[in-house]
Design a protein around this motif. Structure first.
Motif, PDB file in Angstrom:
ATOM      1  N   ALA A 327      17.492  65.612  89.329  1.00 29.54           N
ATOM      2  CA  ALA A 327      17.517  66.913  90.006  1.00 29.54           C
ATOM      3  C   ALA A 327      18.156  67.902  89.040  1.00 29.54           C
ATOM      4  CB  ALA A 327      18.345  66.794  91.277  1.00 29.54           C
ATOM      5  N   GLU A 328      17.357  68.842  88.546  1.00 35.77           N
ATOM      6  CA  GLU A 328      17.845  69.738  87.494  1.00 35.77           C
ATOM      7  C   GLU A 328      17.729  71.192  87.931  1.00 35.77           C
ATOM      8  OE1 GLU A 328      19.175  68.225  85.044  1.00 35.77           O
ATOM      9  OE2 GLU A 328      18.279  66.248  85.139  1.00 35.77           O
ATOM     10  N   THR A 329      18.509  72.034  87.285  1.00 35.92           N
ATOM     11  CA  THR A 329      18.346  73.483  87.509  1.00 35.92           C
ATOM     12  C   THR A 329      17.728  74.055  86.231  1.00 35.92           C
ATOM     13  OG1 THR A 329      20.627  73.755  86.782  1.00 35.92           O
ATOM     14  CG2 THR A 329      20.268  73.727  89.156  1.00 35.92           C
ATOM     15  N   GLY A 330      16.419  73.868  86.075  1.00 34.65           N
ATOM     16  CA  GLY A 330      15.703  74.312  84.873  1.00 34.65           C
ATOM     17  C   GLY A 330      15.487  73.155  83.906  1.00 34.65           C
ATOM     18  N   ASP A 331      14.431  73.271  83.059  1.00 32.06           N
ATOM     19  CA  ASP A 331      14.078  72.253  82.046  1.00 32.06           C
ATOM     20  C   ASP A 331      13.998  70.844  82.641  1.00 32.06           C
ATOM     21  OD1 ASP A 331      14.078  74.236  80.075  1.00 32.06           O
ATOM     22  OD2 ASP A 331      16.231  73.981  79.723  1.00 32.06           O
ATOM     23  N   ALA A 332      13.420  70.749  83.851  1.00 33.15           N
ATOM     24  CA  ALA A 332      13.408  69.464  84.562  1.00 33.15           C
ATOM     25  C   ALA A 332      12.698  68.376  83.755  1.00 33.15           C
ATOM     26  CB  ALA A 332      12.739  69.646  85.921  1.00 33.15           C
ATOM     27  N   SER A 354      16.545  74.465  91.427  1.00 31.82           N
ATOM     28  CA  SER A 354      16.889  75.895  91.498  1.00 31.82           C
ATOM     29  C   SER A 354      15.768  76.684  92.176  1.00 31.82           C
ATOM     30  CB  SER A 354      17.167  76.457  90.103  1.00 31.82           C
ATOM     31  OG  SER A 354      16.014  76.328  89.299  1.00 31.82           O
ATOM     32  N   ARG A 355      14.592  76.052  92.388  1.00 33.64           N
ATOM     33  CA  ARG A 355      13.475  76.749  93.042  1.00 33.64           C
ATOM     34  C   ARG A 355      13.685  76.769  94.557  1.00 33.64           C
ATOM     35  NH1 ARG A 355       7.968  75.511  90.181  1.00 33.64           N
ATOM     36  NH2 ARG A 355       7.223  75.684  92.316  1.00 33.64           N
ATOM     37  N   ALA A 356      13.156  77.833  95.198  1.00 29.63           N
ATOM     38  CA  ALA A 356      13.314  77.941  96.657  1.00 29.63           C
ATOM     39  C   ALA A 356      12.540  76.838  97.367  1.00 29.63           C
ATOM     40  CB  ALA A 356      12.836  79.307  97.115  1.00 29.63           C
ATOM     41  N   ASP A 357      11.415  76.368  96.749  1.00 30.43           N
ATOM     42  CA  ASP A 357      10.561  75.383  97.424  1.00 30.43           C
ATOM     43  C   ASP A 357      10.888  73.950  96.995  1.00 30.43           C
ATOM     44  OD1 ASP A 357       9.676  75.402  94.839  1.00 30.43           O
ATOM     45  OD2 ASP A 357       7.633  76.076  95.279  1.00 30.43           O
ATOM     46  N   SER A 358      12.068  73.752  96.428  1.00 26.62           N
ATOM     47  CA  SER A 358      12.368  72.420  95.909  1.00 26.62           C
ATOM     48  C   SER A 358      13.861  72.105  95.994  1.00 26.62           C
ATOM     49  CB  SER A 358      11.927  72.380  94.443  1.00 26.62           C
ATOM     50  OG  SER A 358      11.660  71.079  94.021  1.00 26.62           O
ATOM     51  N   THR A 364      10.293  70.761 101.078  1.00 24.76           N
ATOM     52  CA  THR A 364       9.237  70.510 100.091  1.00 24.76           C
ATOM     53  C   THR A 364       9.870  70.302  98.723  1.00 24.76           C
ATOM     54  OG1 THR A 364       9.013  72.876  99.706  1.00 24.76           O
ATOM     55  CG2 THR A 364       7.481  71.897 101.282  1.00 24.76           C
ATOM     56  N   ASP A 365       9.066  69.821  97.781  1.00 19.41           N
ATOM     57  CA  ASP A 365       9.555  69.600  96.427  1.00 19.41           C
ATOM     58  C   ASP A 365       8.463  69.831  95.407  1.00 19.41           C
ATOM     59  OD1 ASP A 365      12.295  68.816  96.040  1.00 19.41           O
ATOM     60  OD2 ASP A 365      11.868  67.113  97.357  1.00 19.41           O
ATOM     61  N   LYS A 366       8.876  70.358  94.270  1.00 17.66           N
ATOM     62  CA  LYS A 366       7.978  70.462  93.119  1.00 17.66           C
ATOM     63  C   LYS A 366       8.487  69.439  92.119  1.00 17.66           C
ATOM     64  CE  LYS A 366       5.219  71.985  89.986  1.00 17.66           C
ATOM     65  NZ  LYS A 366       3.801  71.702  90.129  1.00 17.66           N
ATOM     66  N   ALA A 367       7.667  68.467  91.783  1.00 14.91           N
ATOM     67  CA  ALA A 367       8.177  67.375  90.944  1.00 14.91           C
ATOM     68  C   ALA A 367       7.206  66.982  89.841  1.00 14.91           C
ATOM     69  CB  ALA A 367       8.482  66.169  91.828  1.00 14.91           C
ATOM     70  N   TRP A 368       7.748  66.297  88.856  1.00 18.04           N
ATOM     71  CA  TRP A 368       6.974  65.711  87.760  1.00 18.04           C
ATOM     72  C   TRP A 368       7.335  64.232  87.704  1.00 18.04           C
ATOM     73  CZ3 TRP A 368       9.150  70.441  87.859  1.00 18.04           C
ATOM     74  CH2 TRP A 368       8.372  71.534  87.488  1.00 18.04           C
ATOM     75  N   LEU A 369       6.317  63.387  87.531  1.00 15.06           N
ATOM     76  CA  LEU A 369       6.579  61.958  87.393  1.00 15.06           C
ATOM     77  C   LEU A 369       6.534  61.625  85.905  1.00 15.06           C
ATOM     78  CD1 LEU A 369       6.992  59.259  88.937  1.00 15.06           C
ATOM     79  CD2 LEU A 369       4.555  58.899  88.706  1.00 15.06           C
ATOM     80  N   ILE A 370       7.671  61.181  85.387  1.00 12.04           N
ATOM     81  CA  ILE A 370       7.781  60.946  83.945  1.00 12.04           C
ATOM     82  C   ILE A 370       7.894  59.447  83.669  1.00 12.04           C
ATOM     83  CG2 ILE A 370       9.167  61.456  81.893  1.00 12.04           C
ATOM     84  CD1 ILE A 370      10.221  63.909  83.462  1.00 12.04           C
TER      85      ILE A 370
END
Ligand code: CTP
Length: 400
Positions: A327-332, A354-358, A364-370
């Motif tokens: 869980a990051e605030t930028g550069d996720a 740091s996003r309103a939708d995450s 809700t969440d905006k995510a990347w699977l790494i």
């Protein structure tokens, strides 16, 4: 006929709401996807659509009353057992309330109580009825019990309002039904350990250090894994999130307790997902009484680093799967990639809190699977949808 009964069966329960006409399209879409569809109607629904319409669409009898089939006095039980999935679409506030309270006073409510098949509810009603505390509490109860809700959208309602309460698009309902059916036994026989929520690190007997984690993501993962047939152990820090019924919950307070419970639960498990926001530091010498301003030194608290649970599980994982979150605030994505390397797990779900939708508290969440082979960007999804995507994609990536 033999071939017909071999096909998976969807039971569509149509309740009394103007959106009942949209159930006709839903039936068609389910049939196009290869399902055999049977329709049950509430008495009120028959005022909006004639049972004959569904009979013509499905070539199956349409049942309304509990004793409609003279050849089968326990019709609700046969229907409940025959279904591979039950859809309630449109679902009125009334049927939702009955389901939440276990009321069985007509064919639909009785069948819903009797079935062991997955249930999906697509509510549709007036905006105030939808927002009413009673309805929202009933919906929360259904979600906790593992019932899939296809949330209503915003649109033109029969009462003339343009607001929330409109039945979800039949294509979206059908898609969710197929997703539920296709994943219902992917994790059967697998034990999964999930960490969730914050930890509380005591300063003294009344104060602690904590963070904003709501525990919602971990609970959504537990729910999704359970729906896919897994045996789930949820190691849960102190939070208010709704715990899915049927999941084994191990409640903990501190990072040290979470480590001990998680490592123990991981023995015999085939997968672990660390969604908890574990405190990185804990007070070195917590007082076992309340510290006093005047008497004790309260302006400095000496801290010591906690053990990294994710890294500990990764060390002992062998060929089992371990997934972490970032869980990051930028550069996720960048941070996520370095956490993947540092912690030695199989995948990191990175999100930008740091996003309103995450992030913390959001639905809700905006995510990347790494993973080591690449980065998959996911669209903004509800936590339940994201949970399912994480499980499906991880299984796929690992070739399981
Ligand atoms: N994690 C853990 N035990 C800890 C700290 C973190 O298991 N003591 C796990 C979290 O559950 C999550 C992942 O590690 O899956 C990343 O957590 P995060 O707090 O984002 O990372 P940190 O390692 O704490 O790094 P930083 O605070 O520098 O971002």
């Amino acid at each position: 006929m033999a071939e017909d009964t071999a096909r998976r069966c969807a039971l569509v329960c149509v309740t009394g709401c103007i959106a009942a006409y949209k159930a006709c399209e839903l039936v068609r879409l389910l049939q196009k996807g290869g399902l055999r569809v049977k329709v049950l109607m509430s008495e009120h629904a028959t005022h909006f659509v004639d049972p004959l319409t569904f009979r013509a669409l499905t070539h199956e009898p349409v049942a309304v009353g509990l004793f409609d089939d003279p050849s089968d006095p326990i019709h609700h039980i046969s229907l409940a057992q025959e279904a591979d999935i039950v859809l309630v679409a449109p679902g009125t506030a009334n049927i939702i309330a009955k389901m939440a309270n276990g009321i069985a006073d007509d064919l639909i409510s009785t069948t819903l109580l009797a079935t062991t098949a997955p249930i999906l509810v697509a509510p549709a009603m007036n905006v105030n009825m939808w927002r009413a505390a009673a309805t929202q509490e009933n919906i929360a109860t259904l979600i906790r019990r593992g019932i899939e809700i296809v949330s209503p959208g915003v649109g033109y309602l029969a009462c003339g309002d343009v607001a929330e309460g409109r039945l979800a698009d039949p294509a979206d309902i059908a898609e969710r039904a197929f997703a539920v059916l296709d994943s219902s036994d992917l994790l059967t026989g697998k034990r999964i350990v999930i960490t969730a929520g914050p930890t509380h690190e005591p300063i003294d007997s009344v104060r602690y250090i904590a963070n904003r984690s709501s525990g919602k993501m971990g609970c959504a993962l537990a729910r999704a894994a359970q729906r896919m047939g897994a045996d789930v152990a949820l190691v849960l820090g102190p939070c208010q999130a709704s715990v899915p019924a049927g999941v084994k919950v191990i409640k903990v307070e501190t990072a040290a307790e979470m480590l001990e419970a998680t490592v123990a639960a991981f023995e015999g498990a085939s997968m672990a997902i660390c969604a908890a926001a574990v405190a990185d530091y804990t007070p070195k010498a917590p007082a076992n009484r309340k510290l006093k301003k005047g008497l004790d030194k309260l302006d400095t608290i000496e801290l010591t680093q906690t053990a990294d649970i994710l890294a500990s599980l990764s060390e002992r994982k062998g060929d089992r799967i371990v997934i972490g979150f970032a869980a990051e605030t930028g550069d996720a994505v960048d941070y996520g990639q370095s956490k993947l390397a540092r912690k030695g797990c199989d995948a990191i779900v990175a999100n930008d809190v740091s996003r309103a939708d995450s992030g913390f508290g959001s639905d809700t969440d905006k995510a990347w699977l790494i993973t080591r082979t690449g980065v998959e960007e996911l669209p903004v999804l509800s936590k339940d949808e994201l949970a399912r995507e994480i499980l499906l994609r991880t299984l796929r990536l690992m070739g399981k």
